[in-house]
Write a protein that holds these residues in place. Sequence first.
Motif, PDB file in Angstrom:
ATOM      1  N   GLN A 109      60.808  -9.901  57.609  1.00  0.00           N
ATOM      2  CA  GLN A 109      61.955  -9.512  58.169  1.00  0.00           C
ATOM      3  C   GLN A 109      62.252  -8.197  57.695  1.00  0.00           C
ATOM      4  O   GLN A 109      62.759  -7.129  58.367  1.00  0.00           O
ATOM      5  CB  GLN A 109      63.033 -10.481  58.302  1.00  0.00           C
ATOM      6  CG  GLN A 109      62.782 -11.783  59.011  1.00  0.00           C
ATOM      7  CD  GLN A 109      62.633 -11.189  60.564  1.00  0.00           C
ATOM      8  OE1 GLN A 109      63.229 -10.472  61.033  1.00  0.00           O
ATOM      9  NE2 GLN A 109      61.557 -12.116  61.324  1.00  0.00           N
ATOM     10  N   ARG A 110      62.470  -8.089  56.327  1.00  0.00           N
ATOM     11  CA  ARG A 110      62.988  -6.679  55.442  1.00  0.00           C
ATOM     12  C   ARG A 110      61.847  -5.945  55.810  1.00  0.00           C
ATOM     13  O   ARG A 110      62.397  -4.462  56.097  1.00  0.00           O
ATOM     14  CB  ARG A 110      62.960  -7.071  54.234  1.00  0.00           C
ATOM     15  CG  ARG A 110      63.402  -5.821  53.530  1.00  0.00           C
ATOM     16  CD  ARG A 110      63.680  -6.107  52.088  1.00  0.00           C
ATOM     17  NE  ARG A 110      62.491  -6.629  51.113  1.00  0.00           N
ATOM     18  CZ  ARG A 110      62.224  -7.819  50.735  1.00  0.00           C
ATOM     19  NH1 ARG A 110      63.094  -8.808  50.990  1.00  0.00           N
ATOM     20  NH2 ARG A 110      61.281  -7.988  50.164  1.00  0.00           N
ATOM     21  N   GLN A 111      60.599  -5.994  55.935  1.00  0.00           N
ATOM     22  CA  GLN A 111      59.587  -5.021  56.341  1.00  0.00           C
ATOM     23  C   GLN A 111      59.512  -4.429  57.536  1.00  0.00           C
ATOM     24  O   GLN A 111      59.515  -3.492  58.026  1.00  0.00           O
ATOM     25  CB  GLN A 111      58.038  -5.405  55.935  1.00  0.00           C
ATOM     26  CG  GLN A 111      57.221  -4.377  55.854  1.00  0.00           C
ATOM     27  CD  GLN A 111      57.203  -3.407  55.050  1.00  0.00           C
ATOM     28  OE1 GLN A 111      57.583  -3.590  53.903  1.00  0.00           O
ATOM     29  NE2 GLN A 111      57.144  -2.213  55.483  1.00  0.00           N
ATOM     30  N   HIS A 112      59.805  -5.469  58.498  1.00  0.00           N
ATOM     31  CA  HIS A 112      60.060  -5.184  60.039  1.00  0.00           C
ATOM     32  C   HIS A 112      61.189  -4.339  60.221  1.00  0.00           C
ATOM     33  O   HIS A 112      61.008  -3.329  60.953  1.00  0.00           O
ATOM     34  CB  HIS A 112      60.015  -6.235  60.738  1.00  0.00           C
ATOM     35  CG  HIS A 112      60.261  -6.111  62.170  1.00  0.00           C
ATOM     36  ND1 HIS A 112      59.211  -5.743  62.905  1.00  0.00           N
ATOM     37  CD2 HIS A 112      61.524  -6.202  62.952  1.00  0.00           C
ATOM     38  CE1 HIS A 112      59.745  -5.516  64.232  1.00  0.00           C
ATOM     39  NE2 HIS A 112      61.265  -5.664  64.437  1.00  0.00           N
ATOM     40  N   ALA A 113      62.369  -4.604  59.578  1.00  0.00           N
ATOM     41  CA  ALA A 113      63.531  -3.575  59.618  1.00  0.00           C
ATOM     42  C   ALA A 113      62.998  -2.418  58.948  1.00  0.00           C
ATOM     43  O   ALA A 113      63.740  -1.212  59.699  1.00  0.00           O
ATOM     44  CB  ALA A 113      64.723  -4.158  58.888  1.00  0.00           C
ATOM     45  N   LEU A 114      62.525  -1.974  57.893  1.00  0.00           N
ATOM     46  CA  LEU A 114      62.164  -0.850  57.504  1.00  0.00           C
ATOM     47  C   LEU A 114      61.077  -0.148  58.306  1.00  0.00           C
ATOM     48  O   LEU A 114      61.359   1.166  58.520  1.00  0.00           O
ATOM     49  CB  LEU A 114      61.669  -0.718  56.117  1.00  0.00           C
ATOM     50  CG  LEU A 114      62.531  -1.372  54.973  1.00  0.00           C
ATOM     51  CD1 LEU A 114      61.566  -1.462  53.666  1.00  0.00           C
ATOM     52  CD2 LEU A 114      63.278  -0.243  54.590  1.00  0.00           C
ATOM     53  N   ASP A 115      60.244  -0.626  58.802  1.00  0.00           N
ATOM     54  CA  ASP A 115      59.178  -0.120  59.875  1.00  0.00           C
ATOM     55  C   ASP A 115      60.068   0.527  61.142  1.00  0.00           C
ATOM     56  O   ASP A 115      59.752   1.319  61.585  1.00  0.00           O
ATOM     57  CB  ASP A 115      58.136  -1.014  59.991  1.00  0.00           C
ATOM     58  CG  ASP A 115      57.037  -1.182  59.254  1.00  0.00           C
ATOM     59  OD1 ASP A 115      57.250  -0.631  57.907  1.00  0.00           O
ATOM     60  OD2 ASP A 115      56.465  -2.396  59.124  1.00  0.00           O
ATOM     61  N   SER A 116      60.869  -0.349  61.568  1.00  0.00           N
ATOM     62  CA  SER A 116      61.624   0.153  62.851  1.00  0.00           C
ATOM     63  C   SER A 116      62.538   1.262  62.326  1.00  0.00           C
ATOM     64  O   SER A 116      62.709   2.329  63.108  1.00  0.00           O
ATOM     65  CB  SER A 116      62.598  -1.359  63.387  1.00  0.00           C
ATOM     66  OG  SER A 116      63.338  -0.746  64.382  1.00  0.00           O
ATOM     67  N   LEU A 117      63.141   1.189  61.073  1.00  0.00           N
ATOM     68  CA  LEU A 117      63.951   2.208  60.761  1.00  0.00           C
ATOM     69  C   LEU A 117      63.072   3.644  60.751  1.00  0.00           C
ATOM     70  O   LEU A 117      63.623   4.726  61.131  1.00  0.00           O
ATOM     71  CB  LEU A 117      64.665   1.938  59.460  1.00  0.00           C
ATOM     72  CG  LEU A 117      65.424   3.232  59.019  1.00  0.00           C
ATOM     73  CD1 LEU A 117      66.752   3.524  59.857  1.00  0.00           C
ATOM     74  CD2 LEU A 117      65.927   2.918  57.493  1.00  0.00           C
ATOM     75  N   LEU A 118      61.792   3.410  60.299  1.00  0.00           N
ATOM     76  CA  LEU A 118      61.075   4.671  59.946  1.00  0.00           C
ATOM     77  C   LEU A 118      60.758   5.078  61.239  1.00  0.00           C
ATOM     78  O   LEU A 118      60.591   6.329  61.602  1.00  0.00           O
ATOM     79  CB  LEU A 118      59.716   4.238  59.078  1.00  0.00           C
ATOM     80  CG  LEU A 118      58.766   5.335  58.748  1.00  0.00           C
ATOM     81  CD1 LEU A 118      59.533   6.549  57.778  1.00  0.00           C
ATOM     82  CD2 LEU A 118      57.775   4.820  57.953  1.00  0.00           C
ATOM     83  N   ASN A 119      60.097   4.275  62.210  1.00  0.00           N
ATOM     84  CA  ASN A 119      59.756   4.541  63.659  1.00  0.00           C
ATOM     85  C   ASN A 119      60.453   5.476  64.376  1.00  0.00           C
ATOM     86  O   ASN A 119      60.557   6.416  65.006  1.00  0.00           O
ATOM     87  CB  ASN A 119      59.160   3.579  64.438  1.00  0.00           C
ATOM     88  CG  ASN A 119      57.912   3.055  63.697  1.00  0.00           C
ATOM     89  OD1 ASN A 119      57.075   3.578  62.825  1.00  0.00           O
ATOM     90  ND2 ASN A 119      57.567   1.737  63.941  1.00  0.00           N
ATOM     91  N   ARG A 120      62.033   4.776  64.351  1.00  0.00           N
ATOM     92  CA  ARG A 120      63.064   5.583  64.912  1.00  0.00           C
ATOM     93  C   ARG A 120      63.351   6.991  64.412  1.00  0.00           C
ATOM     94  O   ARG A 120      63.882   7.771  65.088  1.00  0.00           O
ATOM     95  CB  ARG A 120      64.235   4.784  65.219  1.00  0.00           C
ATOM     96  CG  ARG A 120      63.969   3.476  65.994  1.00  0.00           C
ATOM     97  CD  ARG A 120      65.048   2.432  66.197  1.00  0.00           C
ATOM     98  NE  ARG A 120      64.770   1.194  66.844  1.00  0.00           N
ATOM     99  CZ  ARG A 120      65.589   0.189  67.054  1.00  0.00           C
ATOM    100  NH1 ARG A 120      66.887   0.199  66.365  1.00  0.00           N
ATOM    101  NH2 ARG A 120      65.225  -0.798  67.923  1.00  0.00           N
ATOM    102  N   ALA A 121      63.560   6.937  63.335  1.00  0.00           N
ATOM    103  CA  ALA A 121      63.842   7.979  62.446  1.00  0.00           C
ATOM    104  C   ALA A 121      62.706   8.976  62.630  1.00  0.00           C
ATOM    105  O   ALA A 121      62.949  10.533  62.686  1.00  0.00           O
ATOM    106  CB  ALA A 121      64.080   7.895  61.063  1.00  0.00           C
ATOM    107  N   LEU A 122      61.445   8.900  62.683  1.00  0.00           N
ATOM    108  CA  LEU A 122      60.309   9.908  62.869  1.00  0.00           C
ATOM    109  C   LEU A 122      60.496  10.546  64.249  1.00  0.00           C
ATOM    110  O   LEU A 122      60.466  11.693  64.487  1.00  0.00           O
ATOM    111  CB  LEU A 122      59.127   9.325  63.028  1.00  0.00           C
ATOM    112  CG  LEU A 122      58.750   9.257  61.355  1.00  0.00           C
ATOM    113  CD1 LEU A 122      57.176   8.039  61.253  1.00  0.00           C
ATOM    114  CD2 LEU A 122      58.545  10.330  60.679  1.00  0.00           C
ATOM    115  N   LEU A 123      60.857   9.617  65.443  1.00  0.00           N
ATOM    116  CA  LEU A 123      61.059   9.927  66.772  1.00  0.00           C
ATOM    117  C   LEU A 123      62.310  10.910  66.776  1.00  0.00           C
ATOM    118  O   LEU A 123      62.276  12.067  67.549  1.00  0.00           O
ATOM    119  CB  LEU A 123      61.371   8.735  67.574  1.00  0.00           C
ATOM    120  CG  LEU A 123      60.040   7.904  67.876  1.00  0.00           C
ATOM    121  CD1 LEU A 123      60.370   6.631  68.993  1.00  0.00           C
ATOM    122  CD2 LEU A 123      59.204   8.692  68.518  1.00  0.00           C
ATOM    123  N   ALA A 124      63.406  10.654  66.199  1.00  0.00           N
ATOM    124  CA  ALA A 124      64.515  11.669  66.076  1.00  0.00           C
ATOM    125  C   ALA A 124      64.119  12.777  65.692  1.00  0.00           C
ATOM    126  O   ALA A 124      64.671  13.807  65.830  1.00  0.00           O
ATOM    127  CB  ALA A 124      65.798  10.988  65.310  1.00  0.00           C
TER     128      ALA A 124
END
Length: 414
Positions: A109-124
Motif C-alpha cells: 500500500q505504501r509503494q502504491h501510494a508513492l507510485d500514484s504520487l509520482l505519476n500525478r506529479a509527473l503529469l503536473a
Amino acid sequence: MATTPEQPPAAPPKPTWEPKQQDPPYPWLRPTIRIRLTLLYGGMFLIAGIVLLSIIYMLAAQALHDAGSVAFRVAGTNVQITSDTCPQLGAALNNDQLNDAIKACTSAQRQHALDSLLNRALLALVGLSVMAFAFGYAMAGRVLSPLGRITRTARRVAGTDLTRRIELDGPDDELKELADTFDDMLDRLERAFTAQQRFVGNASHELRTPLAINRTLLEVHLSDPEAPPELHQLGKTLLATNERSEQLVEGLLLLARSDNQIIERKPVDLAEVAERAIDQTRAEALARKVEIRGVRASAGVQGNGVLLERIALNLVQNAVRYNVPEDGWVEVTTEARDGQALLVVSNTGPVVPAYEIDNLFEPFRRLRTERTGSDKGVGLGLSIARSVARAHGGRIIAEPREGGGLVMRVTLPV
C-alpha cells in the motif's frame, strides 16, 4: 585542292566551382535569440520542477516509511481477518503467517501510494513545463519585439528607403537607446546619400558639357580640308584624349550610381545580355584575331538590363583586349543553376598570379603592363562590374586560368 579549316584550340577543363549555398529549407529552426531565451526560461523551470519533485518524493517516502511500520501484532488463536485490498490475509494458517501478510500488505500500500504520487506529479510537471515554455516564448517575444522592429526597419533601409525610422516608444532602456542610435545613424546616411546624389547630378552636367564642347571644336577643325597635316595630327591626338576623358567621366558616374540597390527591376535574360555584348565586341575581336565561342542558355533574372549589359560588355571587352597575340579565344556561357543565374567569361591571355586577383576590382589599380597595356581602358571596367553585380544582390569572382588568362563568374539571384 581544298583545305580543311583549322580547328580552334581546345579549352582546358574549367576549374571546379560551386554556387553560393542557399538558405536552409527550415528557417524556423534557426537558433534565434527568442528561441534561446525560450529554452533558457523553460529549461530553468524544468530543472527547478525536477528538483522540487525529487525533494517532495523523498520527503513523502520518508514520512510513509516512518509511519508504515505495523503498529499491532496478532497473538491470539483462531483469529480470522479478511480484507478486499489484501486477500492473502484470509489464507494465513497461523499468527506468524498472518503477521507477515499484514506487513507485506502495508508495504504494498505504501509503494502504491508513492507510485500514484509520482505519476500525478509527473503529469503536473509536464503540464506546467508546457505552460512555462509557452510563457517563456511569449515573454521573449514581448521583450525582443523592439529588436524585430529595428530589424524590419533595417531591411527597408537596405532597399534604399532611407526615409524609414524606428521611432521606438516605451521606457528609456537599452533597446530604446539602441533604436535612437540607429535613427541618428540613418539621419546621417540619408544626408550623405542625398549629397552624393546631388553631387553625381551636378558632376554629370559640369563634366560632360566642357568635354562635349571640346569634341565639337576639334571635329570642326578636323573637317577643314585646308588645315595643315600637323594640325590634323594634333587634332586627332587631342580628340582621342578627349574621348578617353569622356569614357572616364561616364565610368565614374556609372560607378557612383551603381553602388546602390536597384529599385526598379524587370525580367532580363542573361543569354540575351551576353549576345548583345558579344555583338558590340565582335569587330574588335576579329581585328585582334580572337575567337568568341560558348553556349549561352537562357537564364532569367530580375534587374536593370542596361546595367547588366554593362557587366557583360566590360567582361567580354577585357577578355578580348587582354589576350594572347595569336590563336586566342574567349568563351562566354550563361546558365541557370540551383536557383541562380550564371554568366561565365573565360579567355586565354597572360598568366595572372592569384595574389593579384583582388587588385583587378579596385578603381584605377593597374597590374603589370602586359595586362594593362591597352589604351582603350580607363581602369574602371571591373570595378563597375562588381558594383553592378552587388547592386543586383549578386557577386563576381575572378580566378586565374591554368595556362594563362582568367575565368570571370557572375552569380545573380533568379
